[in-house]
Design an enzyme around this catalytic site. Structure first.
Site, PDB file in Angstrom:
ATOM      1  N   GLY A   1       0.867  -1.179   0.000  1.00  0.00           N
ATOM      2  CA  GLY A   1       0.000   0.000   0.000  1.00  0.00           C
ATOM      3  C   GLY A   1       0.895   1.217   0.000  1.00  0.00           C
TER       4      GLY A   1
ATOM      5  CB  SER B   1       5.576   2.577   3.693  1.00  0.00           C
ATOM      6  OG  SER B   1       6.241   3.601   2.993  1.00  0.00           O
TER       7      SER B   1
ATOM      8  CG  HIS C   1       2.342  -5.922  -4.594  1.00  0.00           C
ATOM      9  ND1 HIS C   1       1.890  -5.455  -3.374  1.00  0.00           N
ATOM     10  CD2 HIS C   1       2.950  -4.881  -5.196  1.00  0.00           C
ATOM     11  CE1 HIS C   1       2.210  -4.184  -3.252  1.00  0.00           C
ATOM     12  NE2 HIS C   1       2.850  -3.808  -4.337  1.00  0.00           N
TER      13      HIS C   1
ATOM     14  CB  ILE D   1       3.092  -1.651  -7.810  1.00  0.00           C
ATOM     15  CG1 ILE D   1       2.459  -2.712  -8.720  1.00  0.00           C
ATOM     16  CG2 ILE D   1       2.396  -0.299  -7.970  1.00  0.00           C
ATOM     17  CD1 ILE D   1       1.035  -3.077  -8.348  1.00  0.00           C
TER      18      ILE D   1
ATOM     19  CD  GLU E   1       0.251  -8.346  -1.923  1.00  0.00           C
ATOM     20  OE1 GLU E   1       1.158  -9.213  -1.992  1.00  0.00           O
ATOM     21  OE2 GLU E   1       0.494  -7.135  -1.767  1.00  0.00           O
TER      22      GLU E   1
ATOM     23  CB  CYS F   1       5.056  -3.745  -1.598  1.00  0.00           C
ATOM     24  SG  CYS F   1       5.532  -2.467  -2.765  1.00  0.00           S
TER      25      CYS F   1
HETATM   26  N1  GLN Z   1       6.296   2.938  -2.598  1.00  0.00           N
HETATM   27  C1  GLN Z   1       5.270   2.595  -1.651  1.00  0.00           C
HETATM   28  C2  GLN Z   1       5.610   3.101  -0.251  1.00  0.00           C
HETATM   29  O1  GLN Z   1       6.616   3.682  -0.030  1.00  0.00           O
HETATM   30  C3  GLN Z   1       5.054   1.104  -1.580  1.00  0.00           C
HETATM   31  C4  GLN Z   1       4.367   0.649  -2.835  1.00  0.00           C
HETATM   32  C5  GLN Z   1       3.566  -0.587  -2.671  1.00  0.00           C
HETATM   33  O2  GLN Z   1       3.316  -1.106  -1.575  1.00  0.00           O
HETATM   34  N2  GLN Z   1       3.061  -1.030  -3.788  1.00  0.00           N
HETATM   35  O3  GLN Z   1       4.834   2.901   0.617  1.00  0.00           O
END
Ligand code: GLN
Length: 192
Positions: free
Chosen positions: A47, A49, A175, A135, A177, A79
């Protein structure tokens, strides 16, 4: 069977829930310290962070979750979840904090911005080939001696870890998931 929770503050909570359900596990959604107390292991979703870190504070979960991680609760972060578990966040916000549960340094958006997101097959040390959906993924730039590397990816500048484990704490740059492939969730759950 250990009770598995999914940290349900922000991010791809539903997708992790679906992955676990495919394995016959009904996870508990964790939004409060009371719910955290009911689980034996926790998945930290991808998501954003900084949003997750903020909500961990406002929900009152930061301290109890830190204590559970310190006392060895198994955890799996993907992620943004990996960023939350890491011991060092590079290119983070000035006030960005993390749990120091996994001895890795991660660079936020270390593969580039949203437009640089990509999908590639990733081979695990078990020999399994899994789809890797990256991502705005964090890049693992350093790992400690006690960190086991379970998969690497070469993004054109040498292989580096994308799935790691330090004892009961696991982290993944991509990911699992977001695909129907449950191999990594299964490895995590089987190790509980
Ligand atoms: N770049 C996002 C972050 O710093 C992480 C991206 C992701 O969880 N898809 O939270």
């Amino acid at each position: 069977m250990p009770r598995v929770g999914v940290l349900a503050l922000q991010g791809d909570v539903r997708e992790h829930t679906a992955s676990l359900q495919r394995l016959g596990i009904e996870p508990l959604l964790v939004k409060t310290p009371e719910q955290l107390a009911l689980v034996d292991a926790l998945v930290l979703p991808g998501g954003e962070s900084t949003a997750i870190a903020h909500l961990l504070i406002t929900s009152g979960l930061r301290e109890p979750l830190q204590e559970r991680l310190n006392s060895g609760m198994p955890a799996f972060g993907t992620c943004a979840g990996l960023i939350a578990l890491s011991s060092e966040v590079l290119d983070g916000r000035a006030d960005q904090w993390s749990f120091h549960a996994l001895d890795v340094s991660v660079r936020r958006n270390g593969y580039g911005r949203q437009v640089a997101s990509f999908e590639t097959p990733v081979e695990l040390s078990t020999g399994d080939l899994v789809p890797g959906v990256f991502i705005r993924a964090p890049r693992i730039e350093r790992f400690g001696d006690s960190v086991e590397v379970l998969a690497t990816h070469d993004h054109g500048d040498g292989a580096h870890p994308v799935l790691v484990r330090q004892g009961a704490v696991w982290g993944c740059s991509f990911h699992p998931e977001l695909t129907s492939n449950t191999v990594i969730h299964e490895i995590f759950v089987k190790a509980l």
